[in-house]
Design a protein around this motif. Sequence first.
Motif, short mmCIF file in Angstrom:
data_model
loop_
_atom_site.label_atom_id
_atom_site.label_comp_id
_atom_site.label_asym_id
_atom_site.label_seq_id
_atom_site.Cartn_x
_atom_site.Cartn_y
_atom_site.Cartn_z
N PHE A 1 44.67 41.05 33.47
CA PHE A 1 44.95 40.02 34.46
C PHE A 1 46.39 39.55 34.31
CE2 PHE A 1 43.96 37.66 30.69
CZ PHE A 1 44.69 36.48 30.78
N THR A 2 46.90 38.92 35.34
CA THR A 2 48.28 38.44 35.31
C THR A 2 48.39 36.96 35.65
OG1 THR A 2 48.59 39.11 37.63
CG2 THR A 2 49.21 40.71 35.93
N SER A 3 47.30 36.33 36.03
CA SER A 3 47.31 34.93 36.45
C SER A 3 45.90 34.38 36.36
CB SER A 3 47.81 34.82 37.89
OG SER A 3 46.86 35.43 38.78
N PRO A 4 45.73 33.06 36.42
CA PRO A 4 44.37 32.51 36.46
C PRO A 4 43.54 33.09 37.60
CG PRO A 4 45.92 30.78 35.96
CD PRO A 4 46.75 31.99 36.30
N TYR A 5 44.18 33.34 38.74
CA TYR A 5 43.43 33.90 39.87
C TYR A 5 42.95 35.32 39.59
CZ TYR A 5 42.23 35.90 44.36
OH TYR A 5 41.56 36.54 45.37
N THR A 6 43.83 36.19 39.10
CA THR A 6 43.39 37.56 38.84
C THR A 6 42.37 37.59 37.69
OG1 THR A 6 45.36 37.93 37.46
CG2 THR A 6 45.46 38.66 39.77
N LEU A 7 42.48 36.66 36.76
CA LEU A 7 41.45 36.57 35.71
C LEU A 7 40.12 36.19 36.32
CD1 LEU A 7 40.52 36.44 32.73
CD2 LEU A 7 41.20 34.03 32.75
N LEU A 8 40.11 35.20 37.20
CA LEU A 8 38.87 34.76 37.85
C LEU A 8 38.22 35.91 38.60
CD1 LEU A 8 36.87 32.61 38.86
CD2 LEU A 8 38.52 32.04 40.66
N VAL A 9 39.01 36.67 39.33
CA VAL A 9 38.47 37.80 40.09
C VAL A 9 37.94 38.87 39.13
CG1 VAL A 9 39.03 39.70 41.65
CG2 VAL A 9 39.93 37.40 42.10
N ALA A 10 38.68 39.16 38.10
CA ALA A 10 38.25 40.20 37.14
C ALA A 10 36.94 39.81 36.47
CB ALA A 10 39.34 40.43 36.10
N VAL A 11 36.81 38.55 36.09
CA VAL A 11 35.57 38.11 35.44
C VAL A 11 34.41 38.15 36.43
CG1 VAL A 11 34.42 36.23 34.23
CG2 VAL A 11 36.82 36.67 33.80
N ALA A 12 34.67 37.75 37.67
CA ALA A 12 33.62 37.80 38.69
C ALA A 12 33.15 39.23 38.93
CB ALA A 12 34.13 37.19 39.99
N LEU A 13 34.06 40.17 38.85
CA LEU A 13 33.71 41.58 39.05
C LEU A 13 33.01 42.19 37.85
CD1 LEU A 13 36.97 42.92 40.77
CD2 LEU A 13 34.78 42.38 41.88
N SER A 14 33.16 41.56 36.67
CA SER A 14 32.67 42.17 35.43
C SER A 14 31.17 41.99 35.18
CB SER A 14 33.44 41.61 34.24
OG SER A 14 33.10 40.25 33.99
N GLU B 1 36.79 42.01 53.20
CA GLU B 1 35.71 42.62 52.42
C GLU B 1 35.81 44.14 52.40
OE1 GLU B 1 31.64 41.38 52.89
OE2 GLU B 1 32.27 39.36 53.49
N GLU B 2 36.08 44.74 53.53
CA GLU B 2 36.13 46.20 53.57
C GLU B 2 37.32 46.73 52.80
OE1 GLU B 2 35.62 48.14 57.27
OE2 GLU B 2 33.83 47.02 57.82
N GLY B 3 38.44 46.04 52.90
CA GLY B 3 39.62 46.46 52.14
C GLY B 3 39.39 46.31 50.65
N GLY C 1 29.26 48.19 39.70
CA GLY C 1 27.91 47.80 40.09
C GLY C 1 27.90 46.53 40.93
N LEU C 2 26.98 46.49 41.89
CA LEU C 2 26.79 45.33 42.76
C LEU C 2 28.05 45.00 43.57
CD1 LEU C 2 24.96 43.01 40.17
CD2 LEU C 2 23.94 44.62 41.79
N TRP C 3 28.79 46.02 43.92
CA TRP C 3 30.10 45.81 44.55
C TRP C 3 30.02 45.12 45.91
CZ3 TRP C 3 31.14 48.10 49.26
CH2 TRP C 3 30.34 49.17 49.64
N LYS C 4 28.95 45.33 46.65
CA LYS C 4 28.86 44.69 47.97
C LYS C 4 28.81 43.17 47.86
CE LYS C 4 26.64 48.48 50.49
NZ LYS C 4 25.46 48.90 51.30
N GLY C 5 27.93 42.68 46.99
CA GLY C 5 27.83 41.24 46.80
C GLY C 5 29.09 40.66 46.18
N LYS C 6 29.70 41.41 45.27
CA LYS C 6 30.92 40.94 44.62
C LYS C 6 32.08 40.86 45.62
CE LYS C 6 29.63 42.64 40.04
NZ LYS C 6 29.90 43.61 38.96
#
Length: 218
Positions: free
Chosen positions: A26-39, A69-71, A80-85
């Motif tokens: 991650f490079t910022s609080p935002y990218t960390l948040l997204v990475a954790v949500a995806l994990s 969402e599509e992008g 896993g669970l990529w649609k909901g994420k």
Amino acid sequence: MSAAQAARFVEALAVANPAPKTELDFTSPYTLLVAVALSAQATDVSVNKATATLFAEAATPEAMVALGEEGLARHIRSIGLWKGKAKNVIALSQQLIEKHGGAVPPDRAALEALPGVGRKTANVVLNVAFGEEAMAVDTHIFRLGNRTGLAPGKTPREVEDGLMKRVPGSLLRDAHHWLILHGRYICKARLPECWHCVAREACNYGDKVLWPPGRAAK
């Protein structure tokens, strides 16, 4: 496990790994948040592979919403669970823009109000991005807390509360990293590798595996 014993356990991990850090890129609080949500229910390796291209294209809430969402799905279909994420990441990004000026709030209640963000994700962000003494209990830490006697509990919250009470205050900031890495690489689910566990002497697990399978004790 007594408080003194718990301290010895965590101190042993600290000595072995004095500068622990998350394995998510991650490079910022935002990218960390997204990475954790995806994990969630995915490995850090798979998430890092996906976010390498994702964050090159969208590393801010505004860019993520513009991606859509599509992008976003183009980058994370291997997870896993990529649609909901994908739906949650776009929604939380929109909410950050609308309610927080595009910034990740350093506040538990505000974080947990974001789509797809629960207590564990909020704890990781508070700990890693904002330096708070927060304990994110995933499957590895939940197993370790119960197996070793460090912080037994029937729910992740019970284990979290136990760890917050037993881990020495001076070690709380980094304890989340030590414990998750120990559970991931040493105190594994199927076969705990006790033969090279630095905290073995302070562990209450009754069925320690002191030798690798197939190797006789010397």
